[in-house]
Enzyme design. Structure first.
Site, short mmCIF file in Angstrom:
data_model
loop_
_atom_site.label_atom_id
_atom_site.label_comp_id
_atom_site.label_asym_id
_atom_site.label_seq_id
_atom_site.Cartn_x
_atom_site.Cartn_y
_atom_site.Cartn_z
N SER A 144 29.70 49.12 11.78
CA SER A 144 28.40 49.77 12.36
C SER A 144 27.27 49.18 11.15
CB SER A 144 28.46 51.23 12.06
OG SER A 144 27.20 51.84 11.97
N TYR A 157 31.00 59.41 8.24
CA TYR A 157 31.00 58.23 8.93
C TYR A 157 30.66 57.06 8.27
CZ TYR A 157 29.47 55.33 13.03
OH TYR A 157 29.07 54.31 14.05
#
Ligand code: NAD
Length: 262
Positions: A144, A157
Site C-alpha cells: 500500500s 495497517y
C-alpha cells in the site's frame, strides 16, 4: 496478449476488489489461476466459472483462511496438487481497521498482522522451493502507499504494510540470482469494498457525512482526487509477472495518484 501462457498463478484474496482484478489480468494473459477468498462457496464458484469461461483457461478456487498459518501453507499445497506448479504468487489478501491506537482492539491487531503480514511469510516460504527448482518465479505483494507513508488512526495497517515492503526487499535479495523476482505494489486509494468500509469508518471517526469524507479525508492525500481502479493495479501486476518485468525486483512500486510526491 498471452505473455503468461503456461504459467500458474496463485492470487490470495482474489474473490473481490484488487485480487479479483489481478486474477482477471493474469488469466487474460494466459495464466492458469487459483482463486482464494472468504466469500460464500456459491459466490466463489460463480466467479471461478465466469473467469474460466471468459479466458478459456483453467481456474481453481480454494477457500483458505489466510490468517491461520496452517491454512496459508495448505493453500499453497492445494494449488500445487491441482496445477502441479506455482510460477506466480500474488499476496493480496488484507484487511483494514480504522481506530485511534489507544482504542484499537488487541484481537484486531493480532488478526490484522496475521493476515496482512504473517500470511505473506507463510505462502512465500511454501511457494519458493518450487520456484527455485523451476529457476523462474514472480512474487508480488500487494502492500500500500501505507507501506511508505503513514496516516493517523491506521497504525497497525501502516505497520503491517511497511513490514511487507521490507519483507519483499529481503526476499528479492535472497533469490536475485535464481530467476525469481519479488516486489511490493503500493497503491493509493483504490475503489474496492475495503475502501467502501473505510468511508463508513472514517465518517464515524471524523463525524462527517460520507461525501465529504471521500473528498476531504480519504482523497485529501491523493492529488488526482480520483480513486484508482482495481484494473490499473491488475495491469501493473501482469507487467511485473511478464518477461519484461524480469529486472524489476526488490522495488516498492507506487501507484498512488501522486500521494507520496508531496
Ligand atoms: P477487499 O476487501 O475488496 O478484498 C479483500 C480480499 O481478501 C477478498 O477477496 C476477501 O475474501 C479476502 N480475504 C479477507 N480476509 C481473508 C482471509 N482471512 N483469508 C483469505 N482471504 C481473505 O480489499 P481490497 O481493497 O481489494 O484490498 C486488497 C489488498 O490491497 C489488501 O491487502 C489491501 O490492504 C491492499 N490495498 C488496498 C487499497 C485500496 O484502496 N482498496 C489500497 C492499497 C492497498
Amino acid at each position: 496478449m498471452s505473455r503468461l501462457a503456461g504459467k500458474t498463478a496463485l492470487v490470495t484474496g482474489s474473490t473481490s476488489g484488487i485480487g479479483w482484478a489481478v486474477a482477471q489480468a493474469l488469466a487474460d494473459e494466459g495464466a492458469r489461476v487459483m482463486l482464494n477468498g472468504s466469500r460464500p462457496a456459491a459466490e466463489a464458484e460463480s466467479l471461478r466459472a465466469a473467469l474460466a469461461a471468459r479466458c478459456g483457461c483453467e481456474v481453481g478456487y480454494a477457500p483458505a483462511n489466510l490468517a491461520d498459518p496452517a491454512s496459508a501453507r495448505d493453500l499453497v499445497a492445494q494449488t500445487l496438487a491441482q496445477f502441479g506448479r506455482i510460477d506466480i504468487l500474488v499476496n493480496n489478501a488484507g484487511m483494514q481497521h480504522v481506530a485511534a491506537i489507544d482504542e484499537f482492539p488487541d484481537e484486531t491487531w493480532d488478526q490484522l498482522i496475521a493476515l496482512n503480514l504473517s500470511s505473506v511469510f507463510h505462502t512465500t516460504k511454501a511457494a519458493l522451493p518450487g520456484m527455485k527448482a523451476q529457476g523462474w518465479g514472480r512474487v508480488v505483494n500487494i502492500a500500500s502507499a501505507h507501506g511508505v507513508v503513514a496516516s493517523p488512526f491506521k497504525a497497525p495497517y501502516t505497520a503491517s504494510k511497511h513490514a511487507v515492503v521490507g519483507f519483499s526487499k529481503a526476499v528479492a535479495l535472497e533469490v536475485a540470482e535464481l530467476g525469481i523476482t519479488c516486489n511490493a505494489v503500493c497503491p493509493g486509494y483504490v475503489r474496492t469494498p475495503l475502501i467502501e468500509k473505510q468511508v463508513v469508518d472514517q465518517a464515524k471517526v471524523h463525524n462527517l457525512p460520507e461525501d465529504r469524507v471521500i473528498r476531504e479525508v480519504i482523497l485529501a492525500a491523493q492529488p488526482t482526487k480520483q480513486f484508482i481502479e482495481a484494473e490499473e493495479v491488475g495491469a501493473l501486476v501482469a507487467f511485473l509477472c511478464s518477461e519484461a518485468g524480469r529486472s524489476m525486483t526488490g522495488a516498492a512500486l507506487l501507484m498512488d495518484g501522486g500521494w507520496t510526491a508531496r
